[in-house]
Design a protein around this motif. Sequence first.
Motif, PDB file in Angstrom:
ATOM      1  N   HIS A  73      -3.541 -17.055   2.821  1.00  0.00           N
ATOM      2  CA  HIS A  73      -3.719 -15.443   3.368  1.00  0.00           C
ATOM      3  C   HIS A  73      -5.190 -14.999   2.740  1.00  0.00           C
ATOM      4  N   LEU A 102      -4.235  -9.843   5.935  1.00  0.00           N
ATOM      5  CA  LEU A 102      -3.535  -8.737   5.689  1.00  0.00           C
ATOM      6  C   LEU A 102      -4.531  -7.606   4.946  1.00  0.00           C
ATOM      7  N   ASP A 105      -2.872  -4.674  -1.207  1.00  0.00           N
ATOM      8  CA  ASP A 105      -2.621  -3.511  -1.992  1.00  0.00           C
ATOM      9  C   ASP A 105      -3.613  -3.434  -2.961  1.00  0.00           C
TER      10      ASP A 105
HETATM   11  P1  FAD Z   1      -2.201  -2.805   7.563  1.00  0.00           P
HETATM   12  O1  FAD Z   1      -1.976  -3.406   8.735  1.00  0.00           O
HETATM   13  O2  FAD Z   1      -3.432  -2.233   7.440  1.00  0.00           O
HETATM   14  O3  FAD Z   1      -1.047  -1.430   7.501  1.00  0.00           O
HETATM   15  C1  FAD Z   1      -1.031  -0.744   6.088  1.00  0.00           C
HETATM   16  C2  FAD Z   1      -0.669   0.839   6.414  1.00  0.00           C
HETATM   17  O4  FAD Z   1      -1.930   1.597   7.110  1.00  0.00           O
HETATM   18  C3  FAD Z   1       0.538   0.928   7.201  1.00  0.00           C
HETATM   19  O5  FAD Z   1       1.144   2.240   6.957  1.00  0.00           O
HETATM   20  C4  FAD Z   1      -0.105   1.203   8.800  1.00  0.00           C
HETATM   21  O6  FAD Z   1       0.714   1.865   9.716  1.00  0.00           O
HETATM   22  C5  FAD Z   1      -1.487   1.963   8.264  1.00  0.00           C
HETATM   23  N1  FAD Z   1      -2.541   1.408   9.216  1.00  0.00           N
HETATM   24  C6  FAD Z   1      -2.856   0.298   9.573  1.00  0.00           C
HETATM   25  N2  FAD Z   1      -3.885   0.264  10.511  1.00  0.00           N
HETATM   26  C7  FAD Z   1      -4.280   1.437  10.455  1.00  0.00           C
HETATM   27  C8  FAD Z   1      -5.630   2.061  10.828  1.00  0.00           C
HETATM   28  N3  FAD Z   1      -6.460   1.656  11.664  1.00  0.00           N
HETATM   29  N4  FAD Z   1      -5.571   3.479  10.887  1.00  0.00           N
HETATM   30  C9  FAD Z   1      -4.859   4.371  10.019  1.00  0.00           C
HETATM   31  N5  FAD Z   1      -3.510   3.632   9.505  1.00  0.00           N
HETATM   32  C10 FAD Z   1      -3.629   2.208   9.735  1.00  0.00           C
HETATM   33  N6  FAD Z   1      -0.240  -8.723  -0.065  1.00  0.00           N
HETATM   34  C11 FAD Z   1      -0.980  -9.359  -0.680  1.00  0.00           C
HETATM   35  O7  FAD Z   1      -1.985  -8.849  -1.474  1.00  0.00           O
HETATM   36  N7  FAD Z   1      -1.342 -10.845  -0.600  1.00  0.00           N
HETATM   37  C12 FAD Z   1      -0.920 -11.419   0.359  1.00  0.00           C
HETATM   38  O8  FAD Z   1      -0.956 -12.478   0.326  1.00  0.00           O
HETATM   39  C13 FAD Z   1       0.321 -10.962   1.240  1.00  0.00           C
HETATM   40  N8  FAD Z   1       1.019 -11.555   1.983  1.00  0.00           N
HETATM   41  C14 FAD Z   1       1.921 -10.930   3.026  1.00  0.00           C
HETATM   42  C15 FAD Z   1       2.655 -11.535   3.922  1.00  0.00           C
HETATM   43  C16 FAD Z   1       3.381 -11.115   4.726  1.00  0.00           C
HETATM   44  C17 FAD Z   1       4.197 -11.924   5.919  1.00  0.00           C
HETATM   45  C18 FAD Z   1       3.646  -9.579   4.548  1.00  0.00           C
HETATM   46  C19 FAD Z   1       4.698  -8.749   5.552  1.00  0.00           C
HETATM   47  C20 FAD Z   1       2.928  -8.915   3.332  1.00  0.00           C
HETATM   48  C21 FAD Z   1       2.122  -9.339   2.667  1.00  0.00           C
HETATM   49  N9  FAD Z   1       1.241  -8.786   1.897  1.00  0.00           N
HETATM   50  C22 FAD Z   1       0.476  -9.566   1.057  1.00  0.00           C
HETATM   51  C23 FAD Z   1       1.723  -7.403   1.607  1.00  0.00           C
HETATM   52  C24 FAD Z   1       0.846  -6.622   2.172  1.00  0.00           C
HETATM   53  O9  FAD Z   1      -0.587  -6.688   1.876  1.00  0.00           O
HETATM   54  C25 FAD Z   1       1.293  -5.086   2.043  1.00  0.00           C
HETATM   55  O10 FAD Z   1       2.474  -4.889   3.054  1.00  0.00           O
HETATM   56  C26 FAD Z   1      -0.025  -3.966   2.437  1.00  0.00           C
HETATM   57  O11 FAD Z   1       0.628  -2.799   2.114  1.00  0.00           O
HETATM   58  C27 FAD Z   1       0.003  -3.858   3.865  1.00  0.00           C
HETATM   59  O12 FAD Z   1      -0.701  -4.736   4.468  1.00  0.00           O
HETATM   60  P2  FAD Z   1      -0.892  -4.819   6.193  1.00  0.00           P
HETATM   61  O13 FAD Z   1      -1.565  -6.086   6.428  1.00  0.00           O
HETATM   62  O14 FAD Z   1       0.247  -4.710   6.795  1.00  0.00           O
HETATM   63  O15 FAD Z   1      -1.781  -3.474   6.122  1.00  0.00           O
END
Ligand code: FAD
Length: 296
Positions: A73, A102, A105
């Motif tokens: 990741h 991703l 957080d």
């Molecule tokens: P995003 O897609 O950026 O979304 C986050 C939030 O921002 C959402 O509310 C979305 O609606 C909003 N958003 C997205 N793009 C925009 C934009 N352009 N403008 C305004 N708002 C926007 N975390 C880790 O730290 N390490 C890991 O290895 C890890 N692995 C994961 C694997 C999976 C399969 C999943 C489902 C989650 C994982 N996570 C991991 C957790 C993840 O990092 C969190 O859920 C984090 O809060 C959001 O990541 P995301 O990539 O979905 O973010």
Amino acid sequence: MFESQKKPDFSYEFFPPRRPGAKVKLERTQEKLAALKPKFFSVTFGAGGSTRELTLETVVATTAATGVETAPHISCIGFPLERIRAVLRDYQASGITRVVALRGDLPSGTTGVGELRHANELVEFIRKETGSLFYIEVAAYPEFHPQSNTAADDLRNFKRKVEAGADSAITQYFYNPDAYFRFVDSALNSGINIPIIPGIMPIINYTELMRFSDMCGAEIPRWIVGRLRDFGDDRASIRAFGIDVTTELCRRLLDQGVPGLHFYTMNQYEASEAIWHNLGMGDRETGIDGGNSVDG
Ligand code: FAD
């Protein structure tokens, strides 16, 4: 809903172990799950940079030991662009061709979000830097990301990741399959055509499940919480119930033809392996499993 009738792909997620004992345990887990011939393994990447070297180390060791393609990741929040570029270079130099991209957080109290604020910007950056080298998985949220204002906003933001070049998505875990089916329908209706693989969290430990679900916004149905609470410290009953409930969830998803299942293993193999057998996947592989059920 799903067009493809091909055999579903199973994949398993781990986190990098920090202590020698945990490393040995993970190796055992990987050996057991590699025997199920998964499509790929993946290894998480600590937000705030806590485990970024360990992620690569774990990925390289896993591929060498099991022969299973293993995807690191990568997360962007809190990292300077140069650092992300260096991580991608390291992945590339290690022969890696699949990543899970991703946002991550920020640990509480941290300031400075870095240059890339959302996962769509990270996907765009990866494509700009490395073209089509990596197969890119992104996250999706059938019960909506806890920070999104509306479900429609979250879907639009998911679409941004797809438009930036994501190949496939893995969902946050859920226990209500209808949330997933509706999410996939909405995605299709909004023109999203990539596979959306359900993320599956086998229920192993009540306290941990409640803590994680609180953090990530996954809903645990009231009847499941009630049953788990009633079991108290009876870990064997929690485990048997958890395997039963999760098997049923997977069965409903597979019956609808989902393209695959991605298991959040918590570095343990027992529940994921039992579910695989319960689903009769052994029969499909070898034709000799005889449909034996493993229920804990
Ligand atoms: P995003 O897609 O950026 O979304 C986050 C939030 O921002 C959402 O509310 C979305 O609606 C909003 N958003 C997205 N793009 C925009 C934009 N352009 N403008 C305004 N708002 C926007 N975390 C880790 O730290 N390490 C890991 O290895 C890890 N692995 C994961 C694997 C999976 C399969 C999943 C489902 C989650 C994982 N996570 C991991 C957790 C993840 O990092 C969190 O859920 C984090 O809060 C959001 O990541 P995301 O990539 O979905 O973010």
